[in-house]
Design a protein around this motif. Sequence first.
Motif, PDB file in Angstrom:
ATOM      1  N   UNK B  24     -62.843 153.120  96.602  1.00  0.00           N
ATOM      2  CA  UNK B  24     -64.111 153.091  95.876  1.00  0.00           C
ATOM      3  C   UNK B  24     -63.960 153.716  94.499  1.00  0.00           C
ATOM      4  N   UNK B  26     -61.215 154.068  92.712  1.00  0.00           N
ATOM      5  CA  UNK B  26     -60.396 153.224  91.849  1.00  0.00           C
ATOM      6  C   UNK B  26     -61.194 152.031  91.343  1.00  0.00           C
ATOM      7  N   UNK B  27     -61.901 151.395  92.257  1.00  0.00           N
ATOM      8  CA  UNK B  27     -62.673 150.212  91.867  1.00  0.00           C
ATOM      9  C   UNK B  27     -63.736 150.595  90.851  1.00  0.00           C
ATOM     10  N   UNK B  28     -64.438 151.650  91.137  1.00  0.00           N
ATOM     11  CA  UNK B  28     -65.569 152.036  90.293  1.00  0.00           C
ATOM     12  C   UNK B  28     -65.117 152.457  88.904  1.00  0.00           C
ATOM     13  N   UNK B  30     -61.829 152.230  87.458  1.00  0.00           N
ATOM     14  CA  UNK B  30     -60.751 151.560  86.736  1.00  0.00           C
ATOM     15  C   UNK B  30     -60.880 150.044  86.772  1.00  0.00           C
ATOM     16  N   UNK B  31     -60.893 149.507  87.973  1.00  0.00           N
ATOM     17  CA  UNK B  31     -60.747 148.057  88.092  1.00  0.00           C
ATOM     18  C   UNK B  31     -61.949 147.314  87.536  1.00  0.00           C
ATOM     19  N   UNK B  32     -63.134 147.671  88.007  1.00  0.00           N
ATOM     20  CA  UNK B  32     -64.310 146.929  87.572  1.00  0.00           C
ATOM     21  C   UNK B  32     -64.571 147.052  86.073  1.00  0.00           C
ATOM     22  N   UNK B  34     -62.451 147.386  83.760  1.00  0.00           N
ATOM     23  CA  UNK B  34     -61.484 146.565  83.044  1.00  0.00           C
ATOM     24  C   UNK B  34     -61.863 145.096  83.092  1.00  0.00           C
ATOM     25  N   UNK B  35     -62.201 144.639  84.283  1.00  0.00           N
ATOM     26  CA  UNK B  35     -62.578 143.234  84.398  1.00  0.00           C
ATOM     27  C   UNK B  35     -63.830 142.967  83.578  1.00  0.00           C
ATOM     28  N   UNK B  36     -64.780 143.899  83.661  1.00  0.00           N
ATOM     29  CA  UNK B  36     -66.021 143.703  82.917  1.00  0.00           C
ATOM     30  C   UNK B  36     -65.734 143.610  81.424  1.00  0.00           C
ATOM     31  N   UNK B  38     -62.992 142.545  79.906  1.00  0.00           N
ATOM     32  CA  UNK B  38     -62.385 141.263  79.541  1.00  0.00           C
ATOM     33  C   UNK B  38     -63.436 140.160  79.557  1.00  0.00           C
ATOM     34  N   UNK B  39     -64.271 140.160  80.585  1.00  0.00           N
ATOM     35  CA  UNK B  39     -65.297 139.117  80.661  1.00  0.00           C
ATOM     36  C   UNK B  39     -66.244 139.210  79.480  1.00  0.00           C
ATOM     37  N   UNK B  41     -65.595 140.569  76.531  1.00  0.00           N
ATOM     38  CA  UNK B  41     -64.914 140.182  75.295  1.00  0.00           C
ATOM     39  C   UNK B  41     -64.875 138.668  75.182  1.00  0.00           C
ATOM     40  N   UNK B  42     -64.605 138.022  76.311  1.00  0.00           N
ATOM     41  CA  UNK B  42     -64.539 136.568  76.290  1.00  0.00           C
ATOM     42  C   UNK B  42     -65.898 135.984  75.919  1.00  0.00           C
ATOM     43  N   UNK B  43     -66.935 136.518  76.540  1.00  0.00           N
ATOM     44  CA  UNK B  43     -68.274 136.010  76.267  1.00  0.00           C
ATOM     45  C   UNK B  43     -68.629 136.229  74.793  1.00  0.00           C
TER      46      UNK B  43
ATOM     47  N   UNK C  56     -55.158 142.369  85.914  1.00  0.00           N
ATOM     48  CA  UNK C  56     -55.858 142.474  84.641  1.00  0.00           C
ATOM     49  C   UNK C  56     -54.978 143.090  83.561  1.00  0.00           C
ATOM     50  N   UNK C  61     -57.751 136.495  76.795  1.00  0.00           N
ATOM     51  CA  UNK C  61     -59.012 135.771  76.750  1.00  0.00           C
ATOM     52  C   UNK C  61     -58.916 134.468  77.530  1.00  0.00           C
ATOM     53  N   UNK C  98     -66.268 147.061  96.894  1.00  0.00           N
ATOM     54  CA  UNK C  98     -65.285 147.785  97.690  1.00  0.00           C
ATOM     55  C   UNK C  98     -65.336 147.346  99.151  1.00  0.00           C
TER      56      UNK C  98
END
Lengths: 89, 168, 249
Positions: B24, B26-28, B30-32, B34-36, B38-39, B41-43, C56, C61, C98
């Motif tokens: 939890x 790590x996800x909260x 680091x991971x999320x 980072x993904x957020x 990138x998404x 930035x793309x948007x 990631x 992009x 999670x």
Amino acid sequence: MRIGVEIVAALIVGVAIGYFLDRWLGTKPWFLLLFFVLGAAAGFMNVFRVVGGLGGQVGYRNKSEPTGSENGRDPAEGQDPADRRNGDG
Amino acid sequence: MPQLDPTVWPTQLFWLAVTFIALYLIVWRVALPRIADVLEARQRKLDDDLKKATALKEEAEQILADYEKLRADAQASAHEVLKTANDALKAEAEQQTAALAAKLAAQTEEAEARIAAAKASALSSLEGTVSEVVMAATEKLIGVKAGAQEVDRAVSDVMGSQAKGGGG
Amino acid sequence: MAEGGGAHSPLEQFEIKSLLTTLEPGETMGLVTFTNSSLMMVATLVLITAFLILGMRRGALVPGRMQSLAELSYEFIAGLISDTVGSEGRRYFPIVFTLFMFILFGNLLGMIPYSFTFTSHIIVTFALALIVFIGVTILAFVKHGMHFFSFFVPPGAPVAMWPLLIPIEVISYLSRPISLSVRLFANMLAGHTLLKVIAGFIGLLGVFGVLPFALVVALTGLEILIAFLQAYVFAILTCLYINDALHLH
């Protein structure tokens, strides 16, 4: 599977409540029986709600919530949003 | 059934807690994110590109409109120029025609005058010839030599009245 | 249950075995004993972390394969939450994510031959379901205070019926963690037991062992589907319960 689990779960809860009430109040087996019946009723109500029927789920007043998405073994009902992948790398 | 053996429950619960909480965090953390990122930035890039594209499109349309206006103006002015040229030519043509007409008229007049003069001189010389002929004829006919002045006078009377009355 | 030959029971596969220490006869497992179940849990943690973080790493992009998968899992759960809970559900995205990934990878890792499915133990699934149930109930109390109890009064019911309907509603609500945990546990238990039983026939039937073998292959495919499905059902029910707690009370 989903339906069976709902009935069994409600029965278990009902019987557990009944059993412990009986032990605490010494009124075997009446509470056990009563809560067995109530548990069965709750189980059937759960089943109705899963199948998308009458009263709406516990607390679902708006009746606008998805009900069909909880049916046991059918493959995921197209809940895949925002599919904007453009190809493999 | 091994699942219902309570002696194994504590260890499973402990390791479940450890791994689940670790996951939890790590996800909260680091991971999320980072993904957020990138998404997002793309948007953002998509929106930027889209905005730029619409701006460029508008600019292109503006340029097109300007060009069209320019073309229409040029066409109109070309039309004007042609028209004025046309008018000028027409005026000049008329002028020349008029000049020519005047020249011709002058020439005709002059010719007529010459003809009249020639006619008059021809007539006058004719008078002299006729007088001579009359004198010779009277001499021949009646043996009288008439006086030149009398003959001239008679001839011019007759010729005059004949000239008046019609061709002699 | 039918035996596949020898004295092996198809339920043996669910036994918790200590990996690092050997137990004396009569000694029970301690709290920190590292077992096969613990191993699978740690493996799940490592795999999920690797999948997300390594996927990631490029952060391009235009995503490559791994990144696409990681983003797909993110968007799948994000879509799930926004469909069921709406925009307020955003704060519960990490816990739902999670839960989903943990259960999914746990189920899938169990499909590897000779590994262990930690979600096939009722205590594990019950703990996960309790996390959801207690979390959601606390959330409802924090948001609505004592008005929370109006949840158990079905709309449009005559007051005379309340003594009957309210206990039923209460039982229905309390049955949520039970149904959540039993569903996952029973699916995993039944699936793996079935696989073990059928596989047991392969040796017995000699040449005709191809039939049980084909059946095992087909069942494995089905079990992988069920792995995904059960994780999905757990996640979406969690979202629905969160929605219940936030609205409709």
